[in-house]
Design a protein around this motif. Structure first.
Motif, PDB file in Angstrom:
ATOM      1  N   SER A 368       0.622  -1.177  -0.117  1.00 53.57           N
ATOM      2  CA  SER A 368       0.106  -0.051  -0.133  1.00 53.57           C
ATOM      3  C   SER A 368       1.113   1.168   0.123  1.00 53.57           C
ATOM      4  CB  SER A 368      -1.028  -0.118   1.237  1.00 53.57           C
ATOM      5  OG  SER A 368      -1.546   1.352   1.312  1.00 53.57           O
ATOM      6  N   GLN A 369       0.555   2.005  -1.022  1.00 55.46           N
ATOM      7  CA  GLN A 369       1.404   3.422  -0.998  1.00 55.46           C
ATOM      8  C   GLN A 369       2.884   2.890  -0.731  1.00 55.46           C
ATOM      9  OE1 GLN A 369      -0.720   5.579   1.952  1.00 55.46           O
ATOM     10  NE2 GLN A 369      -1.676   6.799  -0.027  1.00 55.46           N
ATOM     11  N   GLY A 370       3.354   2.082  -1.644  1.00 60.32           N
ATOM     12  CA  GLY A 370       5.078   2.127  -1.640  1.00 60.32           C
ATOM     13  C   GLY A 370       5.398   1.240  -0.514  1.00 60.32           C
ATOM     14  N   ARG A 371       4.462   0.830   0.392  1.00 57.97           N
ATOM     15  CA  ARG A 371       4.973   0.257   1.645  1.00 57.97           C
ATOM     16  C   ARG A 371       4.515  -1.386   1.370  1.00 57.97           C
ATOM     17  NH1 ARG A 371       1.879   1.774   6.664  1.00 57.97           N
ATOM     18  NH2 ARG A 371       3.358   0.316   7.661  1.00 57.97           N
ATOM     19  N   THR A 372       5.275  -2.244   1.780  1.00 59.33           N
ATOM     20  CA  THR A 372       4.883  -3.677   1.652  1.00 59.33           C
ATOM     21  C   THR A 372       5.125  -4.572   3.140  1.00 59.33           C
ATOM     22  OG1 THR A 372       7.501  -4.512   0.908  1.00 59.33           O
ATOM     23  CG2 THR A 372       5.828  -3.896  -0.488  1.00 59.33           C
ATOM     24  N   GLY A 373       4.536  -5.558   3.209  1.00 59.84           N
ATOM     25  CA  GLY A 373       4.601  -6.362   4.434  1.00 59.84           C
ATOM     26  C   GLY A 373       3.871  -7.746   4.334  1.00 59.84           C
ATOM     27  N   THR A 374       4.261  -8.528   5.460  1.00 54.22           N
ATOM     28  CA  THR A 374       3.624  -9.866   5.570  1.00 54.22           C
ATOM     29  C   THR A 374       3.050 -10.028   6.694  1.00 54.22           C
ATOM     30  OG1 THR A 374       5.286 -10.606   4.100  1.00 54.22           O
ATOM     31  CG2 THR A 374       4.018 -12.319   5.427  1.00 54.22           C
ATOM     32  N   LEU A 375       1.540 -10.660   6.892  1.00 54.45           N
ATOM     33  CA  LEU A 375       0.875 -10.731   7.990  1.00 54.45           C
ATOM     34  C   LEU A 375       1.198 -12.332   8.383  1.00 54.45           C
ATOM     35  CD1 LEU A 375      -2.294  -8.829   7.632  1.00 54.45           C
ATOM     36  CD2 LEU A 375      -0.165  -8.097   9.090  1.00 54.45           C
ATOM     37  N   ARG A 376       1.336 -12.574   9.561  1.00 53.82           N
ATOM     38  CA  ARG A 376       1.337 -13.893   9.952  1.00 53.82           C
ATOM     39  C   ARG A 376       0.055 -14.221  10.434  1.00 53.82           C
ATOM     40  NH1 ARG A 376       5.126 -18.120  13.461  1.00 53.82           N
ATOM     41  NH2 ARG A 376       3.509 -19.064  14.364  1.00 53.82           N
ATOM     42  N   ILE A 377      -0.793 -15.238   9.985  1.00 53.22           N
ATOM     43  CA  ILE A 377      -2.010 -15.535  10.324  1.00 53.22           C
ATOM     44  C   ILE A 377      -2.097 -16.704  11.281  1.00 53.22           C
ATOM     45  CG2 ILE A 377      -4.392 -16.124   9.617  1.00 53.22           C
ATOM     46  CD1 ILE A 377      -3.581 -13.235   8.780  1.00 53.22           C
ATOM     47  N   ASP A 378      -1.982 -16.693  12.198  1.00 53.98           N
ATOM     48  CA  ASP A 378      -1.999 -18.070  13.152  1.00 53.98           C
ATOM     49  C   ASP A 378      -2.906 -18.150  14.195  1.00 53.98           C
ATOM     50  OD1 ASP A 378      -1.176 -16.263  15.014  1.00 53.98           O
ATOM     51  OD2 ASP A 378       0.860 -16.633  14.950  1.00 53.98           O
ATOM     52  N   ASP A 379      -2.883 -18.942  15.153  1.00 50.19           N
ATOM     53  CA  ASP A 379      -4.000 -19.142  16.137  1.00 50.19           C
ATOM     54  C   ASP A 379      -3.558 -18.840  17.402  1.00 50.19           C
ATOM     55  OD1 ASP A 379      -6.273 -20.118  17.125  1.00 50.19           O
ATOM     56  OD2 ASP A 379      -6.008 -22.402  16.934  1.00 50.19           O
ATOM     57  N   HIS A 380      -3.741 -17.474  17.570  1.00 46.91           N
ATOM     58  CA  HIS A 380      -3.330 -16.782  18.973  1.00 46.91           C
ATOM     59  C   HIS A 380      -1.819 -16.998  19.217  1.00 46.91           C
ATOM     60  CE1 HIS A 380      -7.827 -17.461  19.329  1.00 46.91           C
ATOM     61  NE2 HIS A 380      -7.686 -16.546  20.037  1.00 46.91           N
ATOM     62  N   GLY A 381      -1.064 -16.691  18.100  1.00 51.49           N
ATOM     63  CA  GLY A 381       0.330 -16.886  18.245  1.00 51.49           C
ATOM     64  C   GLY A 381       0.825 -18.098  18.320  1.00 51.49           C
ATOM     65  N   GLU A 382      -0.027 -19.297  18.301  1.00 47.03           N
ATOM     66  CA  GLU A 382       0.744 -20.524  17.929  1.00 47.03           C
ATOM     67  C   GLU A 382       0.061 -20.999  16.510  1.00 47.03           C
ATOM     68  OE1 GLU A 382       2.586 -22.165  19.947  1.00 47.03           O
ATOM     69  OE2 GLU A 382       2.405 -20.628  21.579  1.00 47.03           O
ATOM     70  N   PRO A 383       0.549 -22.284  15.944  1.00 44.34           N
ATOM     71  CA  PRO A 383       0.447 -22.525  14.884  1.00 44.34           C
ATOM     72  C   PRO A 383      -0.996 -23.077  14.835  1.00 44.34           C
ATOM     73  CG  PRO A 383       2.603 -23.168  15.289  1.00 44.34           C
ATOM     74  CD  PRO A 383       2.156 -22.762  16.429  1.00 44.34           C
ATOM     75  N   PHE A 384      -1.613 -23.489  13.905  1.00 43.43           N
ATOM     76  CA  PHE A 384      -2.958 -24.024  13.709  1.00 43.43           C
ATOM     77  C   PHE A 384      -2.648 -25.519  13.560  1.00 43.43           C
ATOM     78  CE2 PHE A 384      -4.198 -20.236  11.177  1.00 43.43           C
ATOM     79  CZ  PHE A 384      -5.129 -19.743  11.955  1.00 43.43           C
ATOM     80  N   ARG A 385      -3.422 -26.570  14.075  1.00 43.56           N
ATOM     81  CA  ARG A 385      -3.034 -28.070  14.177  1.00 43.56           C
ATOM     82  C   ARG A 385      -4.254 -28.718  13.309  1.00 43.56           C
ATOM     83  NH1 ARG A 385      -2.258 -31.381  19.724  1.00 43.56           N
ATOM     84  NH2 ARG A 385      -1.613 -33.345  18.542  1.00 43.56           N
TER      85      ARG A 385
END
Length: 406
Positions: A368-385
């Motif tokens: 967005s507007q020259g910025r880039t990033g990556t969101l980590r989508i997980d389960d309250h800070g832990e991996p999904f299982r």
């Protein structure tokens, strides 16, 4: 207090329902829709539903049994947490009003949907007639096939519990909810901040997101792996109570985990969702125990579009898949995709495991507007299982309790 000017009737769940609750619920939906410049068809496509069905909800001709599509509609229309809470209250009143009318033998708008815990007694199959929708894309007139046959129950205590849970989820907070030892979460994770890779001042990402891993197929079908004998496992919950139920049973998602991700920009400035990836951080032998099916005679002809993931693959990929609605194909969501504060998006990810007990999370790239990033989508800070159920004893809940399948 909600920002809309909703007329108060003083009706309660135990009061005499004469249509006012349904009318007020529909009026709130119409007020939300009026905030957007989208037609019923445009909104329905984003919600993975039929345009005529959405129109019937908004004019009070039908009430959805499942609140999930109403919540997605509210998010799409930019409702505040207070407005969503008010909408949920009137939804409960509307469903209860329909039940009172049914008990009194009064015909009226049918209750449509697929959630349990709302209506007492068997729900008859209802053919959904075509509805004239006043927008740019009318749905063709066609006979609607039956969707669900369910036995559902409403109690005052259940209503109070749902209201209390929804009130806590609607609060503006980033606190995590309780977790079980197996990593099954009891609520919906809300994330309002992430750091852009290219931002030297560590500015928050220009978008927010929530992730709910307690999503069932068409609202009623899911498998959990529980290391307990059937006599020690309580009856299956309704979907909205799945998190607490799974946590108390130390349950693991069996065979498939469906994660519903709601993404919305912070401002009117567009944010481009560029790519969605999966990261498998652990593979072990399938979890021991018994597979318990949450399905209780549900069925339907609606399948939302989604992103499929094969966790067994050496290099699993996230692949867009189309859905279906009443025999019509719902096109798959292909990235890149734009979101903003007034244009949110709901992404459904279905991750399947056939040979492993897999732990994984998702990465969502944005710009967005020259910025880039990556969101980590997980389960309250832990991996999904997600764990395979291949070879495990498989049970479903019938009239005589847990019964082997097949």
């Amino acid at each position: 207090m909600p920002s809309w000017d909703a007329t108060r009737t003083g009706a309660t769940v135990s009061g005499e329902g004469k249509g006012k609750d349904v009318e007020e619920f529909a009026a709130l939906l119409r007020r939300l829709k009026a905030r957007t410049d989208r037609s019923y068809s445009q909104l329905a496509r984003r919600l993975n539903m039929n345009a005529s069905t959405l129109h019937r909800y908004c004019v009070g001709e039908a009430v959805p049994l499942d609140f999930a599509p109403v919540e997605r509609f509210a998010a799409l229309c930019g409702a505040t947490p207070e407005e969503r809470l008010e909408l949920h209250r009137y939804w409960i009143l509307a469903v209860a009003a329909r039940q009172r009318r049914r008990d009194a033998g009064v015909t009226g708008a049918p209750v449509a949907g697929a959630a349990e815990g709302v209506v007492e007694g068997p729900v008859p199959d209802v053919a959904e007639p075509p509805v004239a929708v006043a927008d740019d894309a009318r749905e063709p007139a066609a006979a609607r096939s039956p969707r669900y046959r369910r036995r559902l129950t409403l109690t005052a205590a259940a209503v109070c519990t749902v209201l209390a849970v929804w009130g806590s989820l609607s609060a503006v907070s980033t606190h995590d909810t309780a977790t079980s030892r197996t990593g099954v979460r009891t609520g919906v994770r809300t994330n309002t901040g992430a750091t852009a890779k290219t931002s030297p001042s560590a500015l928050p990402a220009p978008l927010t997101w929530t992730a709910d891993s307690q999503v069932w197929e068409i609202g009623c079908d899911h498998d959990y792996v529980i290391d307990k004998a059937p006599k020690d496992v309580p009856p299956p919950p309704v979907q909205q109570d799945a998190g607490p139920w799974a946590a108390t049973q130390h349950a693991v998602h069996g065979g498939q985990t469906d994660v519903e991700i709601s993404v919305q920009g912070r401002t009117s400035t567009a944010v481009v969702l560029k790519a969605l990836r999966v990261r498998v951080v652990g593979r072990t032998a399938p979890a021991p125990g018994t597979a318990y099916s949450m399905a209780r005679g549900c069925g339907g002809d609606i399948s939302p579009r989604y992103f499929g993931v094969d966790l067994d693959a050496h290099r699993p990929l996230v692949r867009p898949e189309p859905g279906g609605d009443m025999g019509k194909t719902v096109p798959a969501v292909h990235l890149p995709y734009r979101v903003s504060a007034t244009d949110p998006e709901v992404l459904l990810v279905k991750a399947r495991a056939g040979t492993c007990d897999c732990r994984w999370y998702l990465e969502l790239d944005w710009s967005s507007q020259g910025r880039t990033g990556t969101l980590r989508i997980d389960d309250h800070g832990e991996p999904f299982r997600t764990s395979s159920i291949k070879g495990l004893p498989h049970y479903w809940y019938g009239e005589h309790g847990w019964t082997p399948i097949g």
